[in-house]
Scaffold this motif. Structure first.
Motif, PDB file in Angstrom:
ATOM      1  N   HIS A 127      -7.312   2.922  -8.846  1.00 57.38           N
ATOM      2  CA  HIS A 127      -8.765   2.910  -8.721  1.00 57.38           C
ATOM      3  C   HIS A 127      -9.220   3.500  -7.393  1.00 57.38           C
ATOM      4  CE1 HIS A 127      -9.362   0.549 -12.353  1.00 57.38           C
ATOM      5  NE2 HIS A 127      -8.400  -0.262 -11.955  1.00 57.38           N
ATOM      6  N   TRP A 128     -10.504   3.913  -7.379  1.00 62.06           N
ATOM      7  CA  TRP A 128     -11.176   4.428  -6.196  1.00 62.06           C
ATOM      8  C   TRP A 128     -12.459   3.632  -5.990  1.00 62.06           C
ATOM      9  CZ3 TRP A 128      -9.516   9.557  -4.335  1.00 62.06           C
ATOM     10  CH2 TRP A 128      -8.542  10.162  -5.139  1.00 62.06           C
ATOM     11  N   VAL A 129     -13.021   3.691  -4.791  1.00 57.21           N
ATOM     12  CA  VAL A 129     -14.316   3.071  -4.535  1.00 57.21           C
ATOM     13  C   VAL A 129     -15.011   3.846  -3.422  1.00 57.21           C
ATOM     14  CG1 VAL A 129     -13.470   1.438  -2.784  1.00 57.21           C
ATOM     15  CG2 VAL A 129     -15.503   0.876  -4.119  1.00 57.21           C
ATOM     16  N   VAL A 130     -16.331   3.989  -3.529  1.00 58.84           N
ATOM     17  CA  VAL A 130     -17.141   4.552  -2.448  1.00 58.84           C
ATOM     18  C   VAL A 130     -17.714   3.384  -1.663  1.00 58.84           C
ATOM     19  CG1 VAL A 130     -19.169   5.919  -1.856  1.00 58.84           C
ATOM     20  CG2 VAL A 130     -17.678   6.637  -3.743  1.00 58.84           C
ATOM     21  N   ALA A 131     -17.426   3.330  -0.365  1.00 54.51           N
ATOM     22  CA  ALA A 131     -17.887   2.244   0.497  1.00 54.51           C
ATOM     23  C   ALA A 131     -18.355   2.836   1.816  1.00 54.51           C
ATOM     24  CB  ALA A 131     -16.769   1.232   0.749  1.00 54.51           C
ATOM     25  N   GLY A 132     -19.568   2.519   2.221  1.00 50.33           N
ATOM     26  CA  GLY A 132     -20.099   3.049   3.468  1.00 50.33           C
ATOM     27  C   GLY A 132     -20.163   4.559   3.510  1.00 50.33           C
ATOM     28  N   GLY A 133     -20.366   5.184   2.357  1.00 53.29           N
ATOM     29  CA  GLY A 133     -20.475   6.632   2.293  1.00 53.29           C
ATOM     30  C   GLY A 133     -19.164   7.379   2.268  1.00 53.29           C
ATOM     31  N   ALA A 134     -18.031   6.657   2.206  1.00 55.14           N
ATOM     32  CA  ALA A 134     -16.716   7.303   2.147  1.00 55.14           C
ATOM     33  C   ALA A 134     -15.995   6.883   0.885  1.00 55.14           C
ATOM     34  CB  ALA A 134     -15.889   6.946   3.378  1.00 55.14           C
ATOM     35  N   LEU A 135     -15.101   7.752   0.402  1.00 53.62           N
ATOM     36  CA  LEU A 135     -14.334   7.494  -0.818  1.00 53.62           C
ATOM     37  C   LEU A 135     -12.929   7.043  -0.450  1.00 53.62           C
ATOM     38  CD1 LEU A 135     -13.995   7.714  -3.931  1.00 53.62           C
ATOM     39  CD2 LEU A 135     -13.332  10.109  -3.573  1.00 53.62           C
ATOM     40  N   TYR A 136     -12.479   5.943  -1.067  1.00 49.13           N
ATOM     41  CA  TYR A 136     -11.153   5.386  -0.810  1.00 49.13           C
ATOM     42  C   TYR A 136     -10.404   5.195  -2.123  1.00 49.13           C
ATOM     43  CZ  TYR A 136     -13.380   4.084   3.632  1.00 49.13           C
ATOM     44  OH  TYR A 136     -14.053   4.101   4.821  1.00 49.13           O
ATOM     45  N   ALA A 137      -9.075   5.279  -2.051  1.00 50.94           N
ATOM     46  CA  ALA A 137      -8.209   5.037  -3.198  1.00 50.94           C
ATOM     47  C   ALA A 137      -7.046   4.144  -2.781  1.00 50.94           C
ATOM     48  CB  ALA A 137      -7.665   6.356  -3.767  1.00 50.94           C
ATOM     49  N   GLY A 138      -6.574   3.325  -3.701  1.00 45.22           N
ATOM     50  CA  GLY A 138      -5.396   2.504  -3.459  1.00 45.22           C
ATOM     51  C   GLY A 138      -4.194   3.100  -4.141  1.00 45.22           C
ATOM     52  N   VAL A 139      -3.031   3.103  -3.456  1.00 43.88           N
ATOM     53  CA  VAL A 139      -1.818   3.695  -4.011  1.00 43.88           C
ATOM     54  C   VAL A 139      -0.630   2.775  -3.775  1.00 43.88           C
ATOM     55  CG1 VAL A 139      -2.636   6.072  -3.728  1.00 43.88           C
ATOM     56  CG2 VAL A 139      -1.339   4.979  -1.877  1.00 43.88           C
ATOM     57  N   GLY A 140       0.464   3.085  -4.471  1.00 42.85           N
ATOM     58  CA  GLY A 140       1.726   2.405  -4.260  1.00 42.85           C
ATOM     59  C   GLY A 140       2.747   3.356  -3.667  1.00 42.85           C
ATOM     60  N   VAL A 141       3.769   2.776  -3.046  1.00 38.51           N
ATOM     61  CA  VAL A 141       4.831   3.554  -2.399  1.00 38.51           C
ATOM     62  C   VAL A 141       6.167   3.085  -2.952  1.00 38.51           C
ATOM     63  CG1 VAL A 141       5.937   4.111  -0.196  1.00 38.51           C
ATOM     64  CG2 VAL A 141       3.457   3.798  -0.301  1.00 38.51           C
ATOM     65  N   GLY A 142       7.101   4.012  -3.139  1.00 36.34           N
ATOM     66  CA  GLY A 142       8.419   3.656  -3.647  1.00 36.34           C
ATOM     67  C   GLY A 142       8.478   3.723  -5.155  1.00 36.34           C
ATOM     68  N   VAL A 143       9.590   3.298  -5.735  1.00 43.31           N
ATOM     69  CA  VAL A 143       9.801   3.385  -7.178  1.00 43.31           C
ATOM     70  C   VAL A 143       8.693   2.646  -7.912  1.00 43.31           C
ATOM     71  CG1 VAL A 143      11.364   2.862  -9.073  1.00 43.31           C
ATOM     72  CG2 VAL A 143      12.283   3.559  -6.849  1.00 43.31           C
ATOM     73  N   ASN A 144       7.973   3.362  -8.779  1.00 46.00           N
ATOM     74  CA  ASN A 144       6.846   2.819  -9.530  1.00 46.00           C
ATOM     75  C   ASN A 144       5.792   2.187  -8.629  1.00 46.00           C
ATOM     76  OD1 ASN A 144       7.760   3.454 -12.223  1.00 46.00           O
ATOM     77  ND2 ASN A 144       9.304   1.862 -11.944  1.00 46.00           N
ATOM     78  N   GLY A 145       5.783   2.541  -7.359  1.00 41.79           N
ATOM     79  CA  GLY A 145       4.813   1.992  -6.429  1.00 41.79           C
ATOM     80  C   GLY A 145       5.113   0.579  -5.988  1.00 41.79           C
ATOM     81  N   GLY A 146       6.312   0.065  -6.298  1.00 41.59           N
ATOM     82  CA  GLY A 146       6.593  -1.345  -6.107  1.00 41.59           C
ATOM     83  C   GLY A 146       7.094  -1.759  -4.741  1.00 41.59           C
ATOM     84  N   GLU A 147       7.184  -0.837  -3.792  1.00 40.83           N
ATOM     85  CA  GLU A 147       7.756  -1.195  -2.487  1.00 40.83           C
ATOM     86  C   GLU A 147       6.714  -1.485  -1.417  1.00 40.83           C
ATOM     87  OE1 GLU A 147      10.577   1.757  -1.327  1.00 40.83           O
ATOM     88  OE2 GLU A 147      11.700   1.641  -3.217  1.00 40.83           O
ATOM     89  N   ALA A 148       5.550  -0.853  -1.486  1.00 39.90           N
ATOM     90  CA  ALA A 148       4.510  -1.058  -0.469  1.00 39.90           C
ATOM     91  C   ALA A 148       3.217  -0.451  -0.992  1.00 39.90           C
ATOM     92  CB  ALA A 148       4.917  -0.422   0.858  1.00 39.90           C
ATOM     93  N   GLY A 149       2.137  -0.584  -0.196  1.00 36.60           N
ATOM     94  CA  GLY A 149       0.854  -0.050  -0.604  1.00 36.60           C
ATOM     95  C   GLY A 149       0.137   0.629   0.540  1.00 36.60           C
TER      96      GLY A 149
END
Length: 442
Positions: free
Chosen positions: A77-99
């Motif tokens: 997902h993404w969100v616009v907050a305070g006039g800026a666009l942000y996205a959340g991602v995962g790191v590592g295999v299937n994103g399961g190691e960090a964010g």
């Protein structure tokens, strides 16, 4: 929208260049989308590594190009907050190691520039702005959305070894599904910046509700939203993931123990809300959930182990988990539209019951189970949620409300429907394949 015409744009990408076509053909799914400052971004995990991103001009519709973000492995997902666009991602295999949380710094000319503004121990599920900060929900380490654990019949129960069971490894709260809070967006340089990446605060984790230390490691979080001055969020429970994890920690010694594990590790989603999060006057309420849940005691029965009710430490304000339906496993997405907070669910009844509703209703259900996802609404912060629809909007094969887009008081609801082989052309017959639903207030 004015003409209600749908136009496929796949060829814009595949005909642009062999590299663009290859990126699209190796994208597992375009599960993530945003529009900001005249640019439309579509993103999804690559089957060969990284996250693939495609950009269009939001004014002219012209295709702007594509890229692979090789440092990340999942995006939702993404969100616009305070006039800026942000996205959340995962790191590592299937994103399961960090964010990470990424801030988009691009434009029509350079649409693929990002900067990291959050460094989190687990992958990000959803994001929202609340009282001048960004809040994110996360998944735990190494739990993969969309995966289903092996059937219990494949979990062969070993013979009783006579050795007492050991306690599980101690929790690291940072590894659990959590709510994280950013620094204030207005402090320092506008919005979130790289110097803010290490200054996020964990304000809630699954350990604050789930009494079983193994089951809580399989908790995930879904939608969250700001409504009436409070932050709302809900849990998600991938079918049989908690069962498989528990069996790996405490191998059952008989078929009866295996069945007890299957029964006692299942959870419907809970819904929470919080005020003054991270402050001296913090208050967190469980709106829908349980005052007790099954927990495994490995020391019971002379070290054989047993399940027993354990307190969660909360008293639900309005009702039981899953809005009273034990097959409501995900609080998948939340959105505020027209002064109401909407919550879309994933209902596992059709698959779990193989298309046959139980008679009488399943034990513990406060309402009879139905096939098809639910949409519920809080009309005001001081009222319980009410059901808008509990049958997949007329199609019981619509398993989940996966995403929602707000346009004033209107919702556009994207459905999850994995029953793709149901292709009966007869009018009025439920069909497989995802649907896009418009929900308008009368």
């Amino acid at each position: 929208m004015a003409t209600e015409r749908l136009t496929e744009r796949t060829a814009d990408i595949t005909s642009a260049s062999p590299a663009d076509a290859n990126l699209l053909n190796t994208t597992a799914g375009l599960r993530s989308a945003a529009a900001h400052q005249g640019v439309v971004l579509l993103a999804g995990p690559s089957v060969i590594g990284g996250v693939n991103v495609f950009a269009f001009d939001g004014v002219t519709g012209r295709y702007l190009g594509s890229t692979n973000l090789s440092a990340y492995e999942n995006i939702r997902h993404w969100v616009v907050a305070g006039g800026a666009l942000y996205a959340g991602v995962g790191v590592g295999v299937n994103g399961g190691e960090a964010g990470k949380v990424l801030r988009w710094t691009g434009d029509r000319t350079t649409p693929f520039t990002f900067t990291e503004v959050a460094d989190l121990p687990t992958q990000v599920a959803d994001l929202t702005e609340h009282q001048g900060r960004l809040y994110v929900s996360t998944w735990p380490k190494a739990i993969v959305e969309g995966s289903v654990a092996p059937s219990p019949v494949t979990m062969v129960a070993p013979a009783d070894s006579g050795t007492p069971l050991a306690p599980p490894p101690a929790d690291d709260p940072n590894d659990l599904a959590s709510i994280w809070m950013s620094p204030l967006l207005a402090v320092g340089a506008p919005g979130l910046n790289p110097e803010d990446a290490g200054n996020w605060t964990q304000v809630w984790s699954a350990a604050e509700y789930e009494p079983d230390p193994v089951v809580r490691r399989a908790y995930a979080l879904g939608g969250l939203a700001s409504f009436g001055g409070r932050l709302y969020w809900g849990t998600m429970h991938v079918p049989l993931q908690a069962t498989a994890l528990h069996v790996s920690v405490y191998p059952p010694r008989s078929q009866a123990q295996l069945q007890a594990t299957v029964q006692n590790t299942q959870r419907a989603f809970a819904v929470f809300r919080g005020q003054n999060l991270g402050g001296a006057h913090e208050r967190i309420e469980t709106l829908y959930g349980e005052s007790t849940l099954p927990a495994f005691d490995p020391t019971a029965n002379n070290g054989v182990g047993a399940w027993a009710p354990a307190p969660t430490g909360v008293t639900p304000v309005y009702g039981g988990s899953g809005f009273g339906d034990p097959f409501n496993l995900y609080a998948w997405k939340m959105a505020v539209a027209g002064g109401r907070l909407y919550i879309g669910t994933m209902d596992f009844a059709y698959i779990s019951l193989e298309g046959q509703l139980p008679t009488p209703p399943a034990a513990g259900a406060t309402t009879p189970p139905t096939f098809g996802s639910d949409l519920w609404a809080f009309d005001a912060p001081d009222r319980p949620a009410r059901a808008v629809d509990t049958g997949g909007f007329g199609n019981p094969l619509n398993q989940g409300v996966r995403t929602m887009i707000v346009d004033g008081s209107t919702l556009y609801v994207g459905m999850a429907n994995p029953m793709n082989l149901r292709t009966d052309p007869t009018p009025g017959v439920p069909k497989g394949g995802w649907e896009l639903i418009r929900v308008s207030r009368r």
